[in-house]
Design an enzyme around this catalytic site. Structure first.
Site, PDB file in Angstrom:
ATOM      1  N   HIS A   1       1.571   5.144  -2.435  1.00 41.64           N
ATOM      2  CA  HIS A   1       1.978   6.514  -2.077  1.00 41.64           C
ATOM      3  C   HIS A   1       3.251   7.013  -2.764  1.00 41.64           C
ATOM      4  O   HIS A   1       3.356   8.201  -3.068  1.00 41.64           O
ATOM      5  CB  HIS A   1       2.218   6.610  -0.560  1.00 41.64           C
ATOM      6  CG  HIS A   1       0.969   6.649   0.241  1.00 41.64           C
ATOM      7  ND1 HIS A   1       0.161   7.753   0.330  1.00 41.64           N
ATOM      8  CD2 HIS A   1       0.382   5.703   1.014  1.00 41.64           C
ATOM      9  CE1 HIS A   1      -0.868   7.491   1.122  1.00 41.64           C
ATOM     10  NE2 HIS A   1      -0.763   6.251   1.539  1.00 41.64           N
TER      11      HIS A   1
ATOM     12  N   GLU B   1      -5.393   9.637  -0.044  1.00 43.50           N
ATOM     13  CA  GLU B   1      -5.779   8.225  -0.006  1.00 43.50           C
ATOM     14  C   GLU B   1      -6.815   7.871  -1.065  1.00 43.50           C
ATOM     15  O   GLU B   1      -6.698   6.822  -1.696  1.00 43.50           O
ATOM     16  CB  GLU B   1      -6.302   7.838   1.380  1.00 43.50           C
ATOM     17  CG  GLU B   1      -5.280   7.877   2.498  1.00 43.50           C
ATOM     18  CD  GLU B   1      -4.159   6.833   2.356  1.00 43.50           C
ATOM     19  OE1 GLU B   1      -3.242   6.837   3.179  1.00 43.50           O
ATOM     20  OE2 GLU B   1      -4.184   6.020   1.402  1.00 43.50           O
TER      21      GLU B   1
ATOM     22  N   SER C   1      -3.714   1.228  -4.879  1.00 45.83           N
ATOM     23  CA  SER C   1      -3.128  -0.021  -4.358  1.00 45.83           C
ATOM     24  C   SER C   1      -4.201  -1.078  -4.116  1.00 45.83           C
ATOM     25  O   SER C   1      -3.898  -2.154  -3.596  1.00 45.83           O
ATOM     26  CB  SER C   1      -2.385   0.263  -3.046  1.00 45.83           C
ATOM     27  OG  SER C   1      -3.292   0.802  -2.087  1.00 45.83           O
TER      28      SER C   1
ATOM     29  N   HIS D   1       0.847  -1.204   0.000  1.00 45.20           N
ATOM     30  CA  HIS D   1       0.000   0.000   0.000  1.00 45.20           C
ATOM     31  C   HIS D   1       0.882   1.253   0.000  1.00 45.20           C
ATOM     32  O   HIS D   1       0.691   2.169  -0.806  1.00 45.20           O
ATOM     33  CB  HIS D   1      -0.913   0.034   1.222  1.00 45.20           C
ATOM     34  CG  HIS D   1      -1.543   1.376   1.445  1.00 45.20           C
ATOM     35  ND1 HIS D   1      -2.700   1.788   0.799  1.00 45.20           N
ATOM     36  CD2 HIS D   1      -1.149   2.443   2.192  1.00 45.20           C
ATOM     37  CE1 HIS D   1      -2.985   3.037   1.154  1.00 45.20           C
ATOM     38  NE2 HIS D   1      -2.063   3.454   1.993  1.00 45.20           N
TER      39      HIS D   1
HETATM   40  N1  HBI Z   1       0.961   6.274   9.984  1.00 43.84           N
HETATM   41  N2  HBI Z   1       2.588   4.944   9.012  1.00 43.84           N
HETATM   42  C1  HBI Z   1       1.506   5.722   8.878  1.00 43.84           C
HETATM   43  N3  HBI Z   1       0.997   5.958   7.657  1.00 43.84           N
HETATM   44  C2  HBI Z   1      -0.084   6.762   7.479  1.00 43.84           C
HETATM   45  O1  HBI Z   1      -0.544   6.975   6.339  1.00 43.84           O
HETATM   46  C3  HBI Z   1      -0.682   7.359   8.613  1.00 43.84           C
HETATM   47  C4  HBI Z   1      -0.123   7.103   9.871  1.00 43.84           C
HETATM   48  N4  HBI Z   1      -0.686   7.653  10.973  1.00 43.84           N
HETATM   49  C5  HBI Z   1      -1.823   8.526  10.925  1.00 43.84           C
HETATM   50  C6  HBI Z   1      -2.348   8.725   9.553  1.00 43.84           C
HETATM   51  N5  HBI Z   1      -1.779   8.174   8.476  1.00 43.84           N
HETATM   52  C7  HBI Z   1      -3.597   9.541   9.323  1.00 43.84           C
HETATM   53  O2  HBI Z   1      -4.339   9.688  10.534  1.00 43.84           O
HETATM   54  C8  HBI Z   1      -3.276  10.930   8.769  1.00 43.84           C
HETATM   55  O3  HBI Z   1      -4.474  11.584   8.438  1.00 43.84           O
HETATM   56  C9  HBI Z   1      -2.547  11.726   9.777  1.00 43.84           C
HETATM   57 FE    FE Z   2      -1.951   5.346   2.974  1.00 41.93          FE
END
Ligand code: HBI
Ligand code: FE
Length: 291
Positions: free
Chosen positions: A142, A183, A202, A137
């Protein structure tokens, strides 16, 4: 303590997949390459090839043009190799994390152009769906668009905005912006609707669904409307937001969000939040591709 996932992120009280004990204070960790079995490399290659063949006509050109920067899919790539290319392109690098990390840590990494990539991969039996974001993913979904300069700038601006949102207790509103763009975002192009959101790109099933199904609502990007919109993490989306360009997304993030949060909270107080799939009177909707 570090041994337990700091965020459940909709996975309820399930134990965390990753080993947070090996993470540094900023929640990053070295990519544990030794963990990958031959089955893991096969899973990665199969996921990659299945998604690659369905990109034309559904994924945006910027994504299709950048995805080969991940390198050949024969083996799970080394983060350092991708970071070397990414740094040259947009000044970003990818860093290993054991899985989801607290929002503050996440925003801080984005603000310094370091994208957190989970280093474990789903098991073969999770081939079609995994609850938490795994390496496929994060890498496939990303990383390619981080090679696009405008999108890369948007991601850093989002991180910087997020650090401020934490202080304004506006993380939930800002998380919706991330959810409905980074996303699950769609973009209008001269050839029609295309996907740019990582969660869509993804996903085996949601890529075609998000662009061509008549079921979901596709609403023109409107920052405040989007911040009032709830979302679910365990189904295909019932609503998508459509931008006209990545520049539009970057420009939307330029102003200070403090007054935006205040206005959104005011409207939520008077008119409530908007459920996924719900449409407001008179708002601009997009038809599915091919409709
Ligand atoms: N942590 N590793 C990881 N990847 C993410 O995409 C991610 C996260 N923590 C919080 C988050 N995304 C979402 O809550 C964002 O909106 C901040
Ligand atoms: Fe993501």
């Amino acid at each position: 303590n570090k041994g337990v996932a700091p965020v459940t992120y909709g996975t309820g009280d399930r134990p965390p997949r990753g080993d947070y004990g090996r993470a540094r204070s900023d929640y990053t960790c070295a990519q544990d390459f030794a963990q990958y079995t031959e089955a893991d490399h096969v899973t990665y290659r199969r996921l990659y090839q299945r998604q690659l063949q369905q990109l034309p006509g559904l994924a945006c050109d910027e994504f299709i043009n950048a995805v080969q920067q991940l390198g050949a899919p024969e083996r799970i790539p080394r983060f350092d190799d991708i970071s070397e290319r990414l740094m040259k392109a947009t000044g970003w690098q990818i860093v290993g994390v054991p899985g989801l990390i607290p929002e503050e840590a996440f925003f801080a990494l984005l603000a310094e152009r370091r994208f957190p990539v989970t280093d474990w991969i789903r098991k073969p039996e999770e081939f079609d769906y995994v609850v938490e974001p795994d390496i496929f993913h994060d890498l496939f979904g990303h990383v390619p668009l981080l090679f696009n300069p405008v999108f890369a700038d948007y991601m850093q601006a989002y991180g910087a905005g997020g650090m401020k949102a934490s202080r304004l207790d506006a993380c939930e509103l800002l998380a919706r912006l991330y959810w409905y763009t980074v996303e699950f975002g769609l973009i209008q192009t001269p050839q029609g609707l295309r996907a740019y959101g990582a969660g869509i790109l993804s996903s085996a099933g949601e890529l075609r669904y998000s662009v061509t199904s008549p079921e979901p609502q596709r609403v023109g990007f409107d920052l405040q409307r989007l911040m009032r919109s709830r979302y679910r993490i365990d189904t295909f989306q019932a609503s998508y937001f459509v931008i006209d360009s990545f520049q539009q997304l970057f420009d939307a993030t330029a102003p200070d969000f403090t007054p935006v949060y205040a206005q959104v909270r005011e409207r939520i107080a008077h008119e409530g939040e908007i459920e996924a799939g719900q449409v407001l009177a008179g708002e601009r909707l997009y038809l599915a591709l091919g409709a």
